[in-house]
Design a protein around this motif. Sequence first.
Motif, mmCIF file in Angstrom:
data_model
loop_
_atom_site.group_PDB
_atom_site.id
_atom_site.type_symbol
_atom_site.label_atom_id
_atom_site.label_comp_id
_atom_site.label_asym_id
_atom_site.label_seq_id
_atom_site.Cartn_x
_atom_site.Cartn_y
_atom_site.Cartn_z
ATOM 1 N N GLY A 231 0.819 -1.203 0.000
ATOM 2 C CA GLY A 231 0.000 0.000 0.000
ATOM 3 C C GLY A 231 0.849 1.246 0.000
ATOM 4 N N ALA A 232 0.251 2.358 0.410
ATOM 5 C CA ALA A 232 0.925 3.653 0.369
ATOM 6 C C ALA A 232 2.032 3.732 1.409
ATOM 7 C CB ALA A 232 -0.096 4.759 0.603
ATOM 8 N N VAL A 233 3.110 4.456 1.044
ATOM 9 C CA VAL A 233 4.243 4.632 1.935
ATOM 10 C C VAL A 233 4.193 5.973 2.650
ATOM 11 C CG1 VAL A 233 6.767 4.755 2.053
ATOM 12 C CG2 VAL A 233 5.669 3.144 0.486
ATOM 13 N N MET A 247 12.444 0.906 8.021
ATOM 14 C CA MET A 247 11.471 0.677 6.958
ATOM 15 C C MET A 247 12.221 0.236 5.700
ATOM 16 S SD MET A 247 8.483 3.200 5.499
ATOM 17 C CE MET A 247 9.624 4.411 4.846
ATOM 18 N N VAL A 248 11.774 -0.879 5.108
ATOM 19 C CA VAL A 248 12.404 -1.392 3.896
ATOM 20 C C VAL A 248 11.356 -1.444 2.793
ATOM 21 C CG1 VAL A 248 13.672 -3.312 2.863
ATOM 22 C CG2 VAL A 248 13.975 -2.790 5.300
ATOM 23 N N ASN A 249 11.570 -0.634 1.748
ATOM 24 C CA ASN A 249 10.665 -0.650 0.595
ATOM 25 C C ASN A 249 11.087 -1.731 -0.382
ATOM 26 O OD1 ASN A 249 9.015 1.613 1.306
ATOM 27 N ND2 ASN A 249 10.752 2.936 0.828
ATOM 28 N N LYS A 250 10.182 -2.665 -0.645
ATOM 29 C CA LYS A 250 10.450 -3.708 -1.621
ATOM 30 C C LYS A 250 9.575 -3.465 -2.845
ATOM 31 C CE LYS A 250 12.176 -6.968 1.753
ATOM 32 N NZ LYS A 250 12.202 -8.363 2.228
ATOM 33 N N GLU A 251 9.641 -4.368 -3.805
ATOM 34 C CA GLU A 251 8.966 -4.133 -5.082
ATOM 35 C C GLU A 251 7.476 -3.909 -4.917
ATOM 36 O OE1 GLU A 251 8.503 -6.242 -9.482
ATOM 37 O OE2 GLU A 251 9.928 -7.022 -8.025
ATOM 38 N N ASN A 252 6.823 -4.776 -4.145
ATOM 39 C CA ASN A 252 5.365 -4.663 -4.005
ATOM 40 C C ASN A 252 4.914 -4.473 -2.559
ATOM 41 O OD1 ASN A 252 4.802 -5.128 -6.832
ATOM 42 N ND2 ASN A 252 5.376 -7.272 -6.460
ATOM 43 N N THR A 253 5.862 -4.459 -1.641
ATOM 44 C CA THR A 253 5.496 -4.402 -0.225
ATOM 45 C C THR A 253 6.416 -3.457 0.543
ATOM 46 O OG1 THR A 253 6.930 -6.277 0.345
ATOM 47 C CG2 THR A 253 4.632 -6.778 -0.227
ATOM 48 N N VAL A 254 5.986 -3.154 1.762
ATOM 49 C CA VAL A 254 6.802 -2.383 2.704
ATOM 50 C C VAL A 254 7.030 -3.248 3.944
ATOM 51 C CG1 VAL A 254 6.952 -0.316 4.140
ATOM 52 C CG2 VAL A 254 5.841 -0.203 1.892
ATOM 53 N N GLU A 255 8.296 -3.411 4.330
ATOM 54 C CA GLU A 255 8.653 -4.153 5.553
ATOM 55 C C GLU A 255 8.948 -3.113 6.619
ATOM 56 O OE1 GLU A 255 10.967 -7.887 5.176
ATOM 57 O OE2 GLU A 255 12.393 -6.842 6.480
ATOM 58 N N LEU A 256 8.152 -3.148 7.666
ATOM 59 C CA LEU A 256 8.164 -2.075 8.652
ATOM 60 C C LEU A 256 8.486 -2.620 10.039
ATOM 61 C CD1 LEU A 256 7.433 1.002 8.783
ATOM 62 C CD2 LEU A 256 5.127 0.277 9.437
ATOM 63 N N GLY A 277 -3.481 0.124 3.302
ATOM 64 C CA GLY A 277 -2.933 -1.011 2.585
ATOM 65 C C GLY A 277 -3.387 -2.325 3.174
ATOM 66 N N GLN A 278 -2.898 -3.399 2.575
ATOM 67 C CA GLN A 278 -3.269 -4.756 2.998
ATOM 68 C C GLN A 278 -2.141 -5.363 3.825
ATOM 69 O OE1 GLN A 278 -4.170 -7.382 -0.238
ATOM 70 N NE2 GLN A 278 -4.744 -9.088 1.099
#
Length: 302
Positions: A231-233, A247-256, A277-278
């Motif tokens: 979803g949105a960052v 926070m790690v931005n990946k191709e389709n997801t955010v790892e928080l 987001g989901q």
Amino acid sequence: MLSIQHIVKEYSQHKALDNVSIEIEKGEIFGLLGPNGAGKTSLIRIINQITASDEGIILFNGEKLQQKHIAQIGYLPEERGLYKKMEIGEQVLYLAQLKGMKKTETLKKLKYWFEKMEMENWWNKKVEDLSKGMQQKVQFVATVIHEPELIILDEPFSGFDPVNAETIKNEILELNKNGSTIIFSTHRMESVEQLCHSIALIHKAKKILDGKVQDIRNAYKDNSYKVIYSGAVDILIQPKTFTISQMVNKENTVELYTKLSAPYNTTNLLTELMQYGQIQHFEELIPSMNDIFIQKVKQTNS
């Protein structure tokens, strides 16, 4: 099984143990932890009656620890103590008889253990012809052959490759399942989490932490969580319910990696994130024993 009460041990001007008290329950795997020089080996030597304490008392099954209890203890020291020129079979047979076993009984059990540990062809080999890991296997068998009530293992995985380390780990669990109480002294914190029910941490001669492993880890929780969502960052610039540690931005997801802000709870955190987001993954981050070990030792040093 073992009640260690107010043990003090000094060597010349050095105090190795300073009023150490530990309770070890029957049937548990107990981790004895601490940096090098903390006092662990001194305590193990006192339990094995290799040396005596200056003060304090140890009870073995409710009785004051005495010479007769040695036959009920199996000890695997960190420094190996095998005779290099002696053949393996005769050596383990000799060590078992020192623990009071009869020769015929010992030979039967040795056949079982040599097959179990894949040592069938080692009987006539000499210790000096074996690798460090192979020697460790021999000494492990010598430690447990007499089926002791209490087994003390000082860095039992030293010298083992991953396959043989796994073999020994499984044997430790099997021995414990069959009723042996085990004291497990190690620097490998991952082994502590896999094997130990309870621990005591000794540093600079003093006990600085003890208890059940899971209770200790829970006590050091700090409301930190890992969330993976798609979803949105930009909503994370000023979150309401939590702070962001990573926070790690990946191709389709955010790892928080987050920490809850007072007075919010996990429901508030998830509710906020779900607006944008989901949620794909959510877990509480509980400190490892390695993290706790380092934190407690640093606190004591400061």
